[in-house]
Design a protein around this motif. Structure first.
Motif, PDB file in Angstrom:
ATOM      1  N   VAL A 197     -33.605 -26.939  20.999  1.00  0.00           N
ATOM      2  CA  VAL A 197     -33.253 -25.900  20.046  1.00  0.00           C
ATOM      3  C   VAL A 197     -33.677 -26.330  18.653  1.00  0.00           C
ATOM      4  O   VAL A 197     -33.462 -27.474  18.248  1.00  0.00           O
ATOM      5  CB  VAL A 197     -31.734 -25.628  20.063  1.00  0.00           C
ATOM      6  CG1 VAL A 197     -31.356 -24.575  19.034  1.00  0.00           C
ATOM      7  CG2 VAL A 197     -31.295 -25.189  21.436  1.00  0.00           C
ATOM      8  N   LYS A 246     -25.691 -27.579  19.477  1.00  0.00           N
ATOM      9  CA  LYS A 246     -26.656 -26.494  19.363  1.00  0.00           C
ATOM     10  C   LYS A 246     -26.477 -25.486  20.489  1.00  0.00           C
ATOM     11  O   LYS A 246     -27.106 -24.453  20.497  1.00  0.00           O
ATOM     12  CB  LYS A 246     -28.073 -27.057  19.362  1.00  0.00           C
ATOM     13  CG  LYS A 246     -28.330 -27.935  18.146  1.00  0.00           C
ATOM     14  CD  LYS A 246     -29.722 -28.467  18.121  1.00  0.00           C
ATOM     15  CE  LYS A 246     -29.934 -29.304  16.877  1.00  0.00           C
ATOM     16  NZ  LYS A 246     -31.301 -29.780  16.754  1.00  0.00           N
ATOM     17  N   ASP A 288     -24.356 -18.788  25.816  1.00  0.00           N
ATOM     18  CA  ASP A 288     -25.753 -19.160  26.002  1.00  0.00           C
ATOM     19  C   ASP A 288     -26.080 -19.356  27.474  1.00  0.00           C
ATOM     20  O   ASP A 288     -25.229 -19.763  28.259  1.00  0.00           O
ATOM     21  CB  ASP A 288     -26.072 -20.470  25.271  1.00  0.00           C
ATOM     22  CG  ASP A 288     -26.158 -20.306  23.769  1.00  0.00           C
ATOM     23  OD1 ASP A 288     -26.258 -19.155  23.309  1.00  0.00           O
ATOM     24  OD2 ASP A 288     -26.132 -21.332  23.073  1.00  0.00           O
ATOM     25  N   TYR A 294     -34.186 -24.638  14.385  1.00  0.00           N
ATOM     26  CA  TYR A 294     -33.670 -23.628  13.481  1.00  0.00           C
ATOM     27  C   TYR A 294     -34.799 -23.098  12.608  1.00  0.00           C
ATOM     28  O   TYR A 294     -35.747 -23.818  12.296  1.00  0.00           O
ATOM     29  CB  TYR A 294     -32.564 -24.205  12.597  1.00  0.00           C
ATOM     30  CG  TYR A 294     -31.318 -24.552  13.369  1.00  0.00           C
ATOM     31  CD1 TYR A 294     -30.396 -23.575  13.717  1.00  0.00           C
ATOM     32  CD2 TYR A 294     -31.078 -25.847  13.772  1.00  0.00           C
ATOM     33  CE1 TYR A 294     -29.265 -23.886  14.443  1.00  0.00           C
ATOM     34  CE2 TYR A 294     -29.948 -26.177  14.498  1.00  0.00           C
ATOM     35  CZ  TYR A 294     -29.047 -25.191  14.824  1.00  0.00           C
ATOM     36  OH  TYR A 294     -27.928 -25.504  15.544  1.00  0.00           O
ATOM     37  N   LYS A 324     -30.130 -17.963   8.933  1.00  0.00           N
ATOM     38  CA  LYS A 324     -30.662 -19.012   9.797  1.00  0.00           C
ATOM     39  C   LYS A 324     -30.508 -18.561  11.246  1.00  0.00           C
ATOM     40  O   LYS A 324     -29.461 -18.056  11.634  1.00  0.00           O
ATOM     41  CB  LYS A 324     -29.860 -20.301   9.564  1.00  0.00           C
ATOM     42  CG  LYS A 324     -30.446 -21.512  10.226  1.00  0.00           C
ATOM     43  CD  LYS A 324     -29.970 -22.784   9.544  1.00  0.00           C
ATOM     44  CE  LYS A 324     -28.791 -23.392  10.216  1.00  0.00           C
ATOM     45  NZ  LYS A 324     -28.468 -24.741   9.733  1.00  0.00           N
ATOM     46  N   SER A 325     -31.563 -18.729  12.052  1.00  0.00           N
ATOM     47  CA  SER A 325     -31.493 -18.350  13.456  1.00  0.00           C
ATOM     48  C   SER A 325     -31.978 -19.510  14.322  1.00  0.00           C
ATOM     49  O   SER A 325     -32.795 -20.327  13.888  1.00  0.00           O
ATOM     50  CB  SER A 325     -32.310 -17.089  13.730  1.00  0.00           C
ATOM     51  OG  SER A 325     -33.660 -17.312  13.405  1.00  0.00           O
ATOM     52  N   ARG A 326     -31.477 -19.559  15.538  1.00  0.00           N
ATOM     53  CA  ARG A 326     -31.876 -20.603  16.482  1.00  0.00           C
ATOM     54  C   ARG A 326     -33.126 -20.156  17.224  1.00  0.00           C
ATOM     55  O   ARG A 326     -33.240 -18.995  17.609  1.00  0.00           O
ATOM     56  CB  ARG A 326     -30.759 -20.866  17.494  1.00  0.00           C
ATOM     57  CG  ARG A 326     -29.508 -21.432  16.875  1.00  0.00           C
ATOM     58  CD  ARG A 326     -28.463 -21.773  17.909  1.00  0.00           C
ATOM     59  NE  ARG A 326     -28.085 -20.594  18.673  1.00  0.00           N
ATOM     60  CZ  ARG A 326     -27.559 -20.627  19.900  1.00  0.00           C
ATOM     61  NH1 ARG A 326     -27.337 -21.767  20.488  1.00  0.00           N
ATOM     62  NH2 ARG A 326     -27.244 -19.521  20.523  1.00  0.00           N
TER      63      ARG A 326
END
Length: 107
Positions: free
Chosen positions: A84, A6, A11, A86, A94-96
């Motif tokens: 994290v 994830k 990030d 979804y 789809k977004s985190r």
């Protein structure tokens, strides 16, 4: 065996355990077959470098890989470690999201 993580390249992450606990940095590279990541400014090691025509020798500091189980995504709201999740958007993408605050994680 390679596992889907994830955490992705780019990030902001927080180190949760170990010598560098509490430090934050950006993920420079992921190594899924080794379950490790390279994080900027974390797990610094000294390397003895031989002199070459392009660069001079000596002892240099550089990042080393760190196991992904020791990392957590930094919450975009306040920078604290978060898990994290979804979320499916209205348009079907789809977004985190950060479980701590519900904020969308860019990336």
């Amino acid at each position: 065996m390679a596992i889907k993580f994830k955490i992705k390249k780019g990030d902001k992450v927080v180190v949760t355990t170990g010598r560098d606990k509490g430090k934050t940095g950006e993920v420079l590279a992921m190594f899924p077959t080794e379950n490790r990541a390279l994080v900027q400014g974390v797990n610094m090691v000294k390397r003895h470098q031989r002199q070459t025509p392009q660069n001079e020798g000596g002892i240099i500091n550089r990042e080393s890989k760190i196991h992904v189980s020791n990392l957590a995504i930094a919450d975009p709201k306040d920078g604290s470690p978060s898990r994290v999740g979804y979320k499916i958007n209205d348009d079907g993408t789809k977004s985190r999201i950060a479980k701590r605050s519900g904020e969308v994680i860019d990336g």
